[in-house]
Write a protein that holds these residues in place. Structure first.
Motif, PDB file in Angstrom:
ATOM      1  N   VAL A 404      65.278  15.317  -6.467  1.00 60.17           N
ATOM      2  CA  VAL A 404      64.938  14.072  -5.772  1.00 60.17           C
ATOM      3  C   VAL A 404      66.153  13.157  -5.697  1.00 60.17           C
ATOM      4  N   LYS A 405      66.944  13.112  -6.772  1.00 58.68           N
ATOM      5  CA  LYS A 405      68.144  12.263  -6.769  1.00 58.68           C
ATOM      6  C   LYS A 405      69.137  12.719  -5.698  1.00 58.68           C
ATOM      7  N   VAL A 406      69.334  14.014  -5.595  1.00 57.65           N
ATOM      8  CA  VAL A 406      70.266  14.528  -4.590  1.00 57.65           C
ATOM      9  C   VAL A 406      69.729  14.250  -3.190  1.00 57.65           C
ATOM     10  N   LEU A 407      68.429  14.443  -2.974  1.00 58.27           N
ATOM     11  CA  LEU A 407      67.847  14.134  -1.666  1.00 58.27           C
ATOM     12  C   LEU A 407      67.975  12.661  -1.349  1.00 58.27           C
ATOM     13  N   ASN A 408      67.840  11.810  -2.367  1.00 60.91           N
ATOM     14  CA  ASN A 408      67.982  10.367  -2.164  1.00 60.91           C
ATOM     15  C   ASN A 408      69.390  10.021  -1.687  1.00 60.91           C
ATOM     16  N   GLN A 409      70.392  10.741  -2.211  1.00 57.53           N
ATOM     17  CA  GLN A 409      71.765  10.531  -1.742  1.00 57.53           C
ATOM     18  C   GLN A 409      71.948  11.037  -0.316  1.00 57.53           C
ATOM     19  N   LEU A 410      71.307  12.159  -0.011  1.00 57.33           N
ATOM     20  CA  LEU A 410      71.430  12.731   1.329  1.00 57.33           C
ATOM     21  C   LEU A 410      70.721  11.888   2.381  1.00 57.33           C
ATOM     22  N   GLU A 411      69.598  11.306   1.998  1.00 50.45           N
ATOM     23  CA  GLU A 411      68.642  10.614   2.853  1.00 50.45           C
ATOM     24  C   GLU A 411      67.675  11.627   3.469  1.00 50.45           C
ATOM     25  N   VAL A 412      66.418  11.225   3.464  1.00 48.68           N
ATOM     26  CA  VAL A 412      65.342  12.110   3.930  1.00 48.68           C
ATOM     27  C   VAL A 412      65.546  12.501   5.395  1.00 48.68           C
ATOM     28  N   ARG A 413      65.997  11.561   6.208  1.00 49.22           N
ATOM     29  CA  ARG A 413      66.152  11.856   7.635  1.00 49.22           C
ATOM     30  C   ARG A 413      67.164  12.971   7.885  1.00 49.22           C
ATOM     31  N   THR A 414      68.189  13.055   7.033  1.00 50.92           N
ATOM     32  CA  THR A 414      69.164  14.136   7.172  1.00 50.92           C
ATOM     33  C   THR A 414      68.508  15.483   6.918  1.00 50.92           C
ATOM     34  N   MET A 415      67.683  15.540   5.859  1.00 49.76           N
ATOM     35  CA  MET A 415      67.003  16.791   5.548  1.00 49.76           C
ATOM     36  C   MET A 415      65.999  17.156   6.617  1.00 49.76           C
ATOM     37  N   VAL A 416      65.253  16.180   7.106  1.00 49.31           N
ATOM     38  CA  VAL A 416      64.266  16.449   8.159  1.00 49.31           C
ATOM     39  C   VAL A 416      64.963  16.995   9.401  1.00 49.31           C
ATOM     40  N   SER A 417      66.110  16.420   9.727  1.00 51.71           N
ATOM     41  CA  SER A 417      66.868  16.894  10.888  1.00 51.71           C
ATOM     42  C   SER A 417      67.300  18.346  10.711  1.00 51.71           C
ATOM     43  N   GLN A 418      67.794  18.681   9.522  1.00 50.90           N
ATOM     44  CA  GLN A 418      68.240  20.042   9.264  1.00 50.90           C
ATOM     45  C   GLN A 418      67.071  21.029   9.279  1.00 50.90           C
ATOM     46  N   LEU A 419      65.960  20.642   8.685  1.00 58.44           N
ATOM     47  CA  LEU A 419      64.792  21.521   8.669  1.00 58.44           C
ATOM     48  C   LEU A 419      64.210  21.692  10.068  1.00 58.44           C
ATOM     49  N   THR A 420      64.280  20.660  10.866  1.00 59.75           N
ATOM     50  CA  THR A 420      63.820  20.765  12.252  1.00 59.75           C
ATOM     51  C   THR A 420      64.686  21.757  13.018  1.00 59.75           C
ATOM     52  N   ARG A 421      65.988  21.726  12.781  1.00 62.83           N
ATOM     53  CA  ARG A 421      66.890  22.698  13.410  1.00 62.83           C
ATOM     54  C   ARG A 421      66.543  24.116  12.980  1.00 62.83           C
TER      55      ARG A 421
END
Length: 771
Positions: A404-421
């Protein structure tokens, strides 16, 4: 020129012109009104080698399976042509001698009448059924001539084999072969072919249900073939001795979930060639069925499996449920595409993206301690905390807080964008509602999406569309979803064998090919996942109940992973031991074991750590803090009160407030910085205490009516002997400056105040709600 000769020439010219006119008219007629028979065939789903997996009735409820030319063997042709139309390759669709013989027999009153139908005329009759009259026979002759002018002999023969009736709703040699003998036409013996040749003459009397009559008729024709010299005597004798094992079988129903899916997605296709390997599919189906039968006593009733070839992105095994015919447990639900909570299976992707962003490397140290993210307080699966851990340890042990800490640094929107790709359609739809819980399973995904994502690690970071049919890959290209270096580092972590998620009492791992794998268990123990991969395959396993019922024993490690290991043992038993090659841009650097950063002065415990050249962060270690103290280490000095002599410079752990609070609560000893010199006059000028937790404006959503707590933590000046906490201006507790205080907050707007021993005050306001 004599009159007789002139008349002869006139007649010759007349017939030449008439013939040319007739031929021209015939050609023109067929050009204007081409004969294009439309036949509705049953849908066939085949494996990659063309073997039949599944079949569906045609639109008119017939088992009419299209047979390719390659499936019509010379033995089939020879036998059927000898019985039905031995001059097939010599007549133009009508056999004049047979017509004359039939007319003579019919008008003479002979007991056994002949219809004079050639195979081409039979095709004409089967294309358009009519009453058996002389008028119908003339129409059949006309259509036969048209067929002969439009198609080759082999094409007409193929039509015949695809349309010939074999009783009931079975039409065509392939349907008869599969449903009566359980094999494709190319595997039929002479005895079986001869039995099939006699059924169309009288399907009601000569069929597998009347075995004795069919056997008698079969043997009669075999002896006739022997008499006519069609086959040698030993061949005929062997055929006569062969028992008749024909009976009505069910149509093939392998890979039912994929077959139904492709039938819906490709409605115009009657022959669908999948990428499945029949051996892999059969093994996967059997293993899933047997495994679920073993764990059914725990209340776990279903499983789904997807086997993906990493080199081609072709699906070689597709099992949607343990038993398609089981309606009680939702057997017809396709578990490969069912939307479920992914548990911890997305963690490797979060870390891979963080590696590529330069946020961390496998040796980076993260604090696994109780943490609050604007009201979100995740816990680990075992509800315990490990303190400072490396990223690789956190991933190998599937710890929640570091992820969760690493995702917090990345930001959720970045992960959502990558998973959408990466093709996560449900996540794309939920994008605006997702938070940090995404990495712990707070979203919806499918086994297909997750398995395809793990194939990216096996393919060096390249994402490719998944292929279900042999022609699906045309025009599709791969894209880079992560670097090869990030994929390799994740693979090395997930392939460690000294992990806690190795199944309990699993004693067959010595046969297991080397794989990297990750487990996951959803909230409420409703879904158990285990996804594994090596160079050749990625295999995804889901185990649970389609009803969504949770089971206390359900976990990815102990329930899903044993099935994953069985699948790899079965599909890749004694496979080559080749592994992934280390990428060129992956450098090995010396890092401090306490932080994972570049060593600074005082760092003595160094380890080797992988890093991506030019990408990974290059910061100096700050795990130590240099402090001036007296020789006994009982008092610390700042530069303002530092004496001229009689002091030392010492290093102390530079601990984060959250880690200090964790150590205090867990009663874990650590090296503390000595209290500041009380004689220092400058401390009185320092500011008020800082409230580290909670943060100003935070929103807390507390569950139920129980005593959910939030943590109060401050950071005060060295001259503060104690701090006092107030809630809505009412006294809560007096404590030392570094100890955490836990509060069950009231609902609504809450004012939290911290006052140190010097009277300096700080306030924050938070908002508390209940679900």
């Amino acid at each position: 020129m004599t009159p007789g000769r002139r008349i002869s020439q006139w007649f010759r010219r007349f017939w030449l012109k008439a013939g040319a006119l007739i031929i021209s008219g015939w050609v023109l007629y067929n050009l204007v009104f081409p004969l294009r028979p439309v036949v509705g065939y049953a849908v066939q789903v085949k494996d990659r080698n063309g073997d039949l997996l599944h079949a569906f009735l045609s639109d008119d409820d017939k088992w009419r399976l299209y047979a390719e030319l390659s499936e019509i063997t010379p033995l089939l042709k020879r036998t059927f042509l000898r019985k039905e139309d031995k001059y097939f390759y010599y007549h133009p669709g009508i056999n004049p001698l047979a017509v004359v013989r039939a007319l003579a027999g019919n008008f003479s009153g002979a007991r056994q009448r002949s219809g004079a139908s050639t195979i081409t005329m039979q095709v004409a009759r089967m294309l358009e059924r009519r009453p058996r009259t002389y008028g119908s026979k003339l129409i059949e002759m006309w259509t036969a001539l048209r067929l002969e002018s439009s198609y080759s002999k082999d094409e007409i023969l193929q039509m015949y084999f695809n349309l010939i009736p074999f009783g009931g709703n079975i039409e065509g040699i392939k349907a008869a072969s599969v449903l009566y003998f359980g094999k494709p036409p190319q595997l039929l013996s002479l005895a079986e072919i001869t039995a099939l040749t006699v059924i169309p003459n009288n399907p009601e009397q000569l069929n597998p249900q009347r075995k004795k009559a069919l056997l008698t008729e079969r043997n009669k024709w075999l002896k006739r073939f022997e008499k006519e010299g069609l086959f040698s005597v030993p061949v005929i004798r062997d055929a006569l001795q062969e028992p008749l094992v024909a009976y009505r079988r069910e149509a093939p129903k392998k890979a039912p979930h994929l077959s139904l899916r492709l039938r819906r997605e490709l409605p115009a296709e009657s022959r669908i060639v999948t990428t499945l390997r029949q051996a892999v599919q059969s093994q996967a189906e059997a293993l899933v069925e047997n495994y679920v039968n073993r764990i059914r006593g725990m209340g776990i009733r279903n499983a789904a499996v997807l086997v993906l070839n990493n080199e081609t992105m072709e699906v070689e095994g597709y099992v949607g449920s343990a038993d398609f015919e089981n309606p009680v447990d939702g057997g017809q639900v396709d578990g490969v595409r069912a939307v479920r909570s992914p548990g911890s299976t997305l963690k490797p992707f979060v870390y891979a993206v963080a590696f590529d962003k330069g946020i961390c490397i496998p040796k980076t140290v993260v604090n696994d301690v109780p943490s609050n993210f604007a009201g979100y307080q995740p816990e680990n699966f075992d509800q315990k905390f490990k303190g400072p851990v490396t990223v690789e340890f956190a991933l190998a042990n599937s710890l929640n807080i570091p992820a969760v800490k690493v995702l917090n640094q990345l930001e959720v929107r970045t992960m959502v964008s990558q998973l959408t790709r990466a093709g996560f359609r449900t996540i794309e739809k939920q994008a605006n509602d997702l938070g940090l819980s995404l990495v712990l399973g707070g979203c919806g995904t499918t086994l297909e999406e997750i398995t395809r994502l793990y194939a990216v690690f096996a393919r060096g970071g390249r994402y490719g569309p998944m292929n279900l049919t042999m022609d699906a890959g045309t025009g599709k290209s791969a894209m880079t979803l992560m670097s090869e270096e990030a994929a390799y580092m994740i693979t090395q972590i997930l392939s460690k064998s000294d992990r806690p998620d190795l199944p309990n009492n699993f004693d067959h791992t010595y046969r297991l090919p080397r794989i990297a794998w990750k487990t996951g268990t959803s909230y409420g123990k409703r879904d158990a996942w285990s996804i594994g991969y090596n160079r050749k395959y990625t295999i995804g396993v889901w185990v649970g109940n389609f009803s969504g019922a949770g089971v206390p024993e359900l976990s990815g490690a102990n329930i899903a992973t044993p099935l994953l290991f069985e699948l790899f043992n079965s599909i890749q038993y004694n496979s080559p031991k080749d592994w992934f090659e280390r990428p060129d841009r992956l450098e090995l650097r010396k890092v401090c074991s306490h932080s994972g950063a570049i060593p600074a002065d005082g760092c003595t415990e160094l380890v080797n750590g992988d890093a991506i050249e030019g990408i990974s962060e290059f910061r100096r270690c700050e795990h130590l803090r240099w402090v001036f103290t007296d020789p006994d280490g009982t008092v610390s000095y700042c530069t303002y009160c530092l004496p001229a002599e009689g002091f030392e410079k010492r290093s102390y752990p530079n601990l984060a407030p959250e880690l200090i609070a964790f150590y205090h609560k867990a009663k874990i000893p650590y090296l503390k910085i000595p209290p500041h010199n009380r004689m220092c006059q400058r401390m009185a000028e320092d500011g008020p205490p800082v409230i580290v937790s909670p943060q100003e404006g935070s929103e807390y959503y507390l569950q139920g009516d129980g005593g959910s707590e939030i943590q109060l933590l401050s950071q005060a000046s060295h001259d503060a002997e104690y701090v006092t906490w107030f809630v809505n201006d009412r006294l809560l507790k007096k404590t030392d400056p570094v100890s955490p205080v836990f509060l069950v907050p009231p609902l609504g707007t809450v004012k939290i105040s911290c006052v140190d021993s010097k009277g300096r005050n700080t306030d924050v306001v938070v908002f508390v709600k209940r679900f």
